[in-house]
Design a protein around this motif. Structure first.
Motif, mmCIF file in Angstrom:
data_model
loop_
_atom_site.group_PDB
_atom_site.id
_atom_site.type_symbol
_atom_site.label_atom_id
_atom_site.label_comp_id
_atom_site.label_asym_id
_atom_site.label_seq_id
_atom_site.Cartn_x
_atom_site.Cartn_y
_atom_site.Cartn_z
ATOM 1 N N LEU A 45 0.854 -1.361 0.141
ATOM 2 C CA LEU A 45 -0.040 -0.160 0.237
ATOM 3 C C LEU A 45 1.067 1.018 -0.131
ATOM 4 N N VAL A 46 0.734 2.168 -0.968
ATOM 5 C CA VAL A 46 1.298 3.357 -0.909
ATOM 6 C C VAL A 46 0.327 4.552 -0.659
ATOM 7 N N VAL A 47 0.718 5.351 0.347
ATOM 8 C CA VAL A 47 -0.258 6.386 0.596
ATOM 9 C C VAL A 47 0.556 7.703 0.423
ATOM 10 N N ASP A 48 -0.125 8.425 -0.556
ATOM 11 C CA ASP A 48 0.565 9.691 -1.020
ATOM 12 C C ASP A 48 -0.265 10.819 -0.071
ATOM 13 N N GLU A 49 0.878 11.305 0.775
ATOM 14 C CA GLU A 49 0.276 12.411 1.594
ATOM 15 C C GLU A 49 0.792 14.011 1.142
ATOM 16 N N ALA A 50 0.764 14.040 -0.044
ATOM 17 C CA ALA A 50 1.252 15.292 -0.661
ATOM 18 C C ALA A 50 0.371 16.449 -0.159
ATOM 19 N N PHE A 51 -0.678 16.491 0.132
ATOM 20 C CA PHE A 51 -1.749 17.286 0.762
ATOM 21 C C PHE A 51 -1.800 17.248 2.286
ATOM 22 N N GLY A 52 -0.951 16.472 2.913
ATOM 23 C CA GLY A 52 -1.537 15.767 4.330
ATOM 24 C C GLY A 52 -0.753 16.834 5.287
ATOM 25 N N ASP A 53 0.010 17.684 4.968
ATOM 26 C CA ASP A 53 0.774 18.604 6.094
ATOM 27 C C ASP A 53 -0.526 19.186 6.776
ATOM 28 N N GLU A 54 -1.349 19.567 6.218
ATOM 29 C CA GLU A 54 -2.405 20.494 6.851
ATOM 30 C C GLU A 54 -3.317 19.643 7.713
ATOM 31 N N PHE A 74 7.160 18.519 -0.269
ATOM 32 C CA PHE A 74 7.334 19.807 0.080
ATOM 33 C C PHE A 74 6.850 21.065 -1.025
ATOM 34 N N GLY A 75 6.205 20.474 -2.092
ATOM 35 C CA GLY A 75 5.750 21.384 -2.924
ATOM 36 C C GLY A 75 4.351 22.236 -2.905
ATOM 37 N N LYS A 76 3.611 21.614 -1.805
ATOM 38 C CA LYS A 76 2.306 21.994 -1.594
ATOM 39 C C LYS A 76 2.221 22.887 -0.434
ATOM 40 N N PHE A 77 2.377 22.231 0.777
ATOM 41 C CA PHE A 77 2.013 23.210 2.101
ATOM 42 C C PHE A 77 3.102 24.121 2.214
ATOM 43 N N PHE A 78 4.406 23.524 1.916
ATOM 44 C CA PHE A 78 5.431 24.355 2.201
ATOM 45 C C PHE A 78 5.780 25.504 1.120
ATOM 46 N N GLY A 79 5.231 25.037 0.104
ATOM 47 C CA GLY A 79 5.544 26.188 -1.198
ATOM 48 C C GLY A 79 6.860 25.913 -1.658
ATOM 49 N N LEU A 80 7.349 24.945 -1.525
ATOM 50 C CA LEU A 80 8.842 24.778 -1.794
ATOM 51 C C LEU A 80 9.110 23.662 -3.189
ATOM 52 N N ALA A 81 8.179 23.797 -4.177
ATOM 53 C CA ALA A 81 8.086 23.392 -5.531
ATOM 54 C C ALA A 81 9.625 23.138 -6.112
ATOM 55 N N THR A 154 -9.329 20.828 0.224
ATOM 56 C CA THR A 154 -8.414 20.853 1.410
ATOM 57 C C THR A 154 -8.387 22.252 1.769
ATOM 58 N N PHE A 155 -7.375 22.298 2.676
ATOM 59 C CA PHE A 155 -7.153 23.971 3.077
ATOM 60 C C PHE A 155 -6.209 24.657 2.001
ATOM 61 N N LEU A 156 -6.112 23.812 1.045
ATOM 62 C CA LEU A 156 -5.047 24.456 -0.310
ATOM 63 C C LEU A 156 -6.056 24.797 -1.427
ATOM 64 N N PHE A 157 -7.174 24.023 -1.415
ATOM 65 C CA PHE A 157 -7.981 24.525 -2.863
ATOM 66 C C PHE A 157 -9.519 23.957 -2.344
ATOM 67 N N ARG A 158 -10.378 24.404 -3.240
ATOM 68 C CA ARG A 158 -11.883 24.023 -3.310
ATOM 69 C C ARG A 158 -12.051 23.472 -4.500
ATOM 70 N N LEU A 159 -13.055 22.407 -4.604
ATOM 71 C CA LEU A 159 -13.626 21.887 -5.678
ATOM 72 C C LEU A 159 -14.947 22.379 -5.980
ATOM 73 N N ALA A 160 -15.549 22.808 -7.011
ATOM 74 C CA ALA A 160 -16.724 23.254 -7.076
ATOM 75 C C ALA A 160 -17.530 23.029 -8.309
#
Length: 209
Positions: A45-54, A74-81, A154-160
């Protein structure tokens, strides 16, 4: 959970948690159960937590077991892409196997130093989670008040969703507001967080038409 049950028939299962673009969350206990079942049958099982820091309460990085690999970025929450840094977390034996398969994959010293400092700065992290949570709530309010249906995120984007999403996409683009459209679902758009109060007002005015 039904989707996880079906996926468990595969030797390797990948779960993005929270998911992109809808922010859907799978409970850590369900993922740990799936990882145990994968390990018992020689799977992974591979769990991608790219949006999990929040959402630190969702992370499995401190709950590792056989059959589980956790990916962080580090590219999302930390803004270090720009530093192109991420890492995998797994039990020692599995981590060694990953290293053998990947071969030499050097990461620059400055990138490692930036990443280490970012992870260690708990004060900044907690303050940023609060700031992003509040900004996401304001964005959701803007979307619903201007006639869109907030589908999550998430706390970084909304889907509408909107029945005239393609026209909204064009209108926003002409106003210099870039959002993400989806060819497979033309009725939905993903909105990143506005960068300032002025940007929030501009988004509200543009959506209101």
């Amino acid at each position: 959970m039904a989707g996880l049950q079906e996926a468990a028939a595969s030797p390797v299962v990948v779960v993005v948690n929270p998911n992109n673009p809808d922010g859907r969350v799978v409970a850590p206990e369900d993922l740990l159960d799936l990882a145990a079942r994968q390990a018992a049958r020689g799977g992974l099982l591979v769990v991608d937590e790219a949006f999990g820091d929040e959402r630190p309460e969702l992370s499995l990085t401190s709950r590792l077991g056989p059959g589980l690999v956790v990916l962080r970025s580090f590219g999302k929450f930390f803004g270090l892409a720009g530093i192109r840094l991420g890492f995998a977390v797994a039990e020692e034996g599995l981590a060694a196997r990953l290293t053998d398969h990947l071969g030499p994959w050097p990461v620059s010293g400055p990138a490692i130093e930036l990443g280490a400092q970012a992870l260690a700065d708990r004060v900044w992290t907690e303050a940023t989670i609060t700031r992003l949570r509040d900004a996401a709530a304001r964005l959701g309010d803007i979307l619903t008040r201007t006639g869109l249906e907030d589908l999550g995120g998430t706390f970084l984007f909304r889907l509408a969703r909107h029945h005239q999403a393609p026209a909204l996409y064009e209108r926003l683009g002409r106003a210099g507001i870039l959002v993400r459209a989806f060819a497979f679902r033309p009725d939905i758009l993903r909105f990143g967080l506005p960068g300032s109060e002025a940007d929030e007002q501009r988004l509200r005015a543009t959506l209101a038409g």
